[in-house]
Motif scaffolding. Structure first.
Motif, PDB file in Angstrom:
ATOM      1  N   LEU A 148       2.284   1.770  -3.493  1.00  0.00           N
ATOM      2  CA  LEU A 148       1.263   2.183  -4.464  1.00  0.00           C
ATOM      3  C   LEU A 148       0.834   3.633  -4.238  1.00  0.00           C
ATOM      4  CD1 LEU A 148      -0.995  -1.000  -4.702  1.00  0.00           C
ATOM      5  CD2 LEU A 148       0.967  -0.367  -6.099  1.00  0.00           C
ATOM      6  N   HIS A 149       0.611   4.000  -2.972  1.00  0.00           N
ATOM      7  CA  HIS A 149       0.243   5.393  -2.689  1.00  0.00           C
ATOM      8  C   HIS A 149       1.358   6.340  -3.142  1.00  0.00           C
ATOM      9  CE1 HIS A 149      -3.590   4.983  -0.727  1.00  0.00           C
ATOM     10  NE2 HIS A 149      -3.136   4.087   0.117  1.00  0.00           N
ATOM     11  N   LEU A 170      -3.958   2.447  -9.173  1.00  0.00           N
ATOM     12  CA  LEU A 170      -3.097   2.272  -7.990  1.00  0.00           C
ATOM     13  C   LEU A 170      -3.865   2.582  -6.704  1.00  0.00           C
ATOM     14  CD1 LEU A 170       0.297   3.781  -9.211  1.00  0.00           C
ATOM     15  CD2 LEU A 170      -0.484   1.407  -9.306  1.00  0.00           C
ATOM     16  N   HIS A 171      -4.626   3.675  -6.717  1.00  0.00           N
ATOM     17  CA  HIS A 171      -5.410   3.995  -5.514  1.00  0.00           C
ATOM     18  C   HIS A 171      -6.398   2.864  -5.208  1.00  0.00           C
ATOM     19  CE1 HIS A 171      -3.948   7.906  -4.423  1.00  0.00           C
ATOM     20  NE2 HIS A 171      -4.109   8.381  -5.635  1.00  0.00           N
ATOM     21  N   ALA A 224       1.283   6.730  -6.923  1.00  0.00           N
ATOM     22  CA  ALA A 224      -0.004   7.071  -7.554  1.00  0.00           C
ATOM     23  C   ALA A 224      -0.102   8.559  -7.861  1.00  0.00           C
ATOM     24  CB  ALA A 224      -1.159   6.616  -6.668  1.00  0.00           C
ATOM     25  N   ARG A 252       6.023   9.999 -10.129  1.00  0.00           N
ATOM     26  CA  ARG A 252       6.614   9.041 -11.075  1.00  0.00           C
ATOM     27  C   ARG A 252       7.667   9.735 -11.946  1.00  0.00           C
ATOM     28  NH1 ARG A 252       1.158   7.418 -11.156  1.00  0.00           N
ATOM     29  NH2 ARG A 252       0.757   8.366 -13.182  1.00  0.00           N
ATOM     30  N   VAL A 310      -3.556   5.591 -14.492  1.00  0.00           N
ATOM     31  CA  VAL A 310      -2.694   4.765 -13.645  1.00  0.00           C
ATOM     32  C   VAL A 310      -2.978   5.059 -12.171  1.00  0.00           C
ATOM     33  CG1 VAL A 310      -0.312   4.170 -13.063  1.00  0.00           C
ATOM     34  CG2 VAL A 310      -0.863   4.869 -15.387  1.00  0.00           C
ATOM     35  N   ASP A 311      -3.117   6.353 -11.854  1.00  0.00           N
ATOM     36  CA  ASP A 311      -3.377   6.750 -10.463  1.00  0.00           C
ATOM     37  C   ASP A 311      -4.655   6.105  -9.942  1.00  0.00           C
ATOM     38  OD1 ASP A 311      -1.290   8.372 -11.179  1.00  0.00           O
ATOM     39  OD2 ASP A 311      -2.236  10.243 -10.579  1.00  0.00           O
ATOM     40  N   ARG A 366      -7.663  -5.805  -2.542  1.00  0.00           N
ATOM     41  CA  ARG A 366      -6.928  -6.829  -3.306  1.00  0.00           C
ATOM     42  C   ARG A 366      -7.514  -8.221  -3.040  1.00  0.00           C
ATOM     43  NH1 ARG A 366      -2.705  -3.398  -1.667  1.00  0.00           N
ATOM     44  NH2 ARG A 366      -1.969  -4.819  -0.061  1.00  0.00           N
ATOM     45  N   ASP A 390       0.826  -1.214   0.000  1.00  0.00           N
ATOM     46  CA  ASP A 390       0.000   0.000   0.000  1.00  0.00           C
ATOM     47  C   ASP A 390       0.858   1.260   0.000  1.00  0.00           C
ATOM     48  OD1 ASP A 390      -1.829  -1.984   0.390  1.00  0.00           O
ATOM     49  OD2 ASP A 390      -2.743  -1.127   2.172  1.00  0.00           O
ATOM     50  N   ALA A 421      -4.605  -0.089  -3.639  1.00  0.00           N
ATOM     51  CA  ALA A 421      -3.726   0.172  -2.489  1.00  0.00           C
ATOM     52  C   ALA A 421      -4.427  -0.133  -1.165  1.00  0.00           C
ATOM     53  CB  ALA A 421      -3.234   1.613  -2.525  1.00  0.00           C
ATOM     54  N   ASP A 422      -5.023  -1.286  -1.092  1.00  0.00           N
ATOM     55  CA  ASP A 422      -5.711  -1.696   0.125  1.00  0.00           C
ATOM     56  C   ASP A 422      -5.835  -3.213   0.124  1.00  0.00           C
ATOM     57  OD1 ASP A 422      -7.848  -0.686   2.388  1.00  0.00           O
ATOM     58  OD2 ASP A 422      -8.432  -2.566   1.409  1.00  0.00           O
ATOM     59  N   PHE A 429      -3.157  -1.048 -19.531  1.00  0.00           N
ATOM     60  CA  PHE A 429      -1.993  -1.105 -18.621  1.00  0.00           C
ATOM     61  C   PHE A 429      -1.522  -2.559 -18.503  1.00  0.00           C
ATOM     62  CE2 PHE A 429      -4.946   2.153 -16.712  1.00  0.00           C
ATOM     63  CZ  PHE A 429      -4.272   3.266 -17.164  1.00  0.00           C
ATOM     64  N   ALA A 458       6.698  -2.197 -13.085  1.00  0.00           N
ATOM     65  CA  ALA A 458       5.375  -2.376 -13.698  1.00  0.00           C
ATOM     66  C   ALA A 458       4.562  -1.092 -13.626  1.00  0.00           C
ATOM     67  CB  ALA A 458       4.621  -3.522 -13.033  1.00  0.00           C
ATOM     68  N   LEU A 483       7.531  -4.651  -9.057  1.00  0.00           N
ATOM     69  CA  LEU A 483       6.371  -3.774  -8.817  1.00  0.00           C
ATOM     70  C   LEU A 483       6.595  -2.352  -9.325  1.00  0.00           C
ATOM     71  CD1 LEU A 483       3.551  -3.275  -7.674  1.00  0.00           C
ATOM     72  CD2 LEU A 483       4.588  -2.891  -5.437  1.00  0.00           C
ATOM     73  N   ALA A 486       0.977  -7.431 -11.516  1.00  0.00           N
ATOM     74  CA  ALA A 486       2.186  -7.091 -10.752  1.00  0.00           C
ATOM     75  C   ALA A 486       1.829  -6.646  -9.340  1.00  0.00           C
ATOM     76  CB  ALA A 486       2.977  -5.990 -11.469  1.00  0.00           C
ATOM     77  N   VAL A 487       0.762  -5.884  -9.213  1.00  0.00           N
ATOM     78  CA  VAL A 487       0.345  -5.423  -7.882  1.00  0.00           C
ATOM     79  C   VAL A 487      -0.114  -6.614  -7.044  1.00  0.00           C
ATOM     80  CG1 VAL A 487      -1.343  -4.059  -6.613  1.00  0.00           C
ATOM     81  CG2 VAL A 487      -0.247  -3.095  -8.645  1.00  0.00           C
ATOM     82  N   GLY A 540      -0.165  -5.911 -17.619  1.00  0.00           N
ATOM     83  CA  GLY A 540       0.582  -6.482 -16.497  1.00  0.00           C
ATOM     84  C   GLY A 540       0.495  -5.721 -15.192  1.00  0.00           C
ATOM     85  N   LEU A 541      -0.138  -4.564 -15.172  1.00  0.00           N
ATOM     86  CA  LEU A 541      -0.117  -3.737 -13.958  1.00  0.00           C
ATOM     87  C   LEU A 541      -0.864  -4.404 -12.790  1.00  0.00           C
ATOM     88  CD1 LEU A 541       0.614  -1.158 -12.454  1.00  0.00           C
ATOM     89  CD2 LEU A 541      -1.427  -0.085 -13.417  1.00  0.00           C
TER      90      LEU A 541
END
Lengths: 105, 105
Positions: free
Chosen positions: A23-24, B23-24, A27, A32, B19-20, B32, A20, B27-28, B93, A99, A96, B99-100, B95-96
């Motif tokens: 990722l945060h 990811l957001h 994001a 980036r 992407v953001d 997931r 997490d 990010a938990d 995206f 990616a 990670l 990967a996560v 593989g994103l």
């Protein structure tokens, strides 16, 4: 934990960093962009990234990257330098960061 | 844009998803876990994930996944069903998401 040049700011240990957190930290397109520039050109001071954001905003982004375990910061003279921790992170989360960076700006 | 069974809730179009957002949304650990269960066992109603969180919290997580483009929700009788959009996301995206999910719980 390294001493001396890392002492000015705190950094999470690798075992404290969660998915997490990473990722945060990643994001955000400005963050980036910072990571990409460090990857391409190596360590550099905060003021030299040439990004179109206010200094206070940039400071927030560096902090987010530091707290997320993506970068280390150290002081060199009057400059705060930035270096990537991605080799370290890759041991814990293989592929990670790559990616996420590959996914887009 | 599909009609009918997707009409009850709004979903971002693929070209709106950043992407953001992805990811957001990921990010938990609870979110997931939802994605992993959908990958492993296919579409299922919101109330059947067996996760140790309050219904209101779970509702927040489904919404975050929907807004981030990770799932679609549709109503089937009295149940709100969930289905993954990861095939769609992989076109944008590659593989994103994998990967996560591979990075840890």
């Amino acid at each position: 934990m390294p001493f001396g040049r890392w002492a000015a700011v705190s950094h999470p240990e690798l075992d404290e960093i969660t998915v997490d957190d990473v990722l945060h930290a990643l994001a955000d397109p400005t963050r980036r962009a910072i990571v990409r520039l460090l990857q391409a050109e190596g360590d550099r001071p905060c003021g030299t990234f040439g990004l179109p954001v206010a200094a206070s905003t940039l400071s927030h982004h560096f902090r987010a990257l530091r707290k997320g375990g993506i970068i280390r910061q150290y002081d060199e003279g009057r400059q705060r330098m930035n270096t990537l921790r991605t080799d370290e992170l890759d041991k814990k989360f293989p592929g990670l960061v790559a990616a996420v960076l590959a996914a887009g700006n």
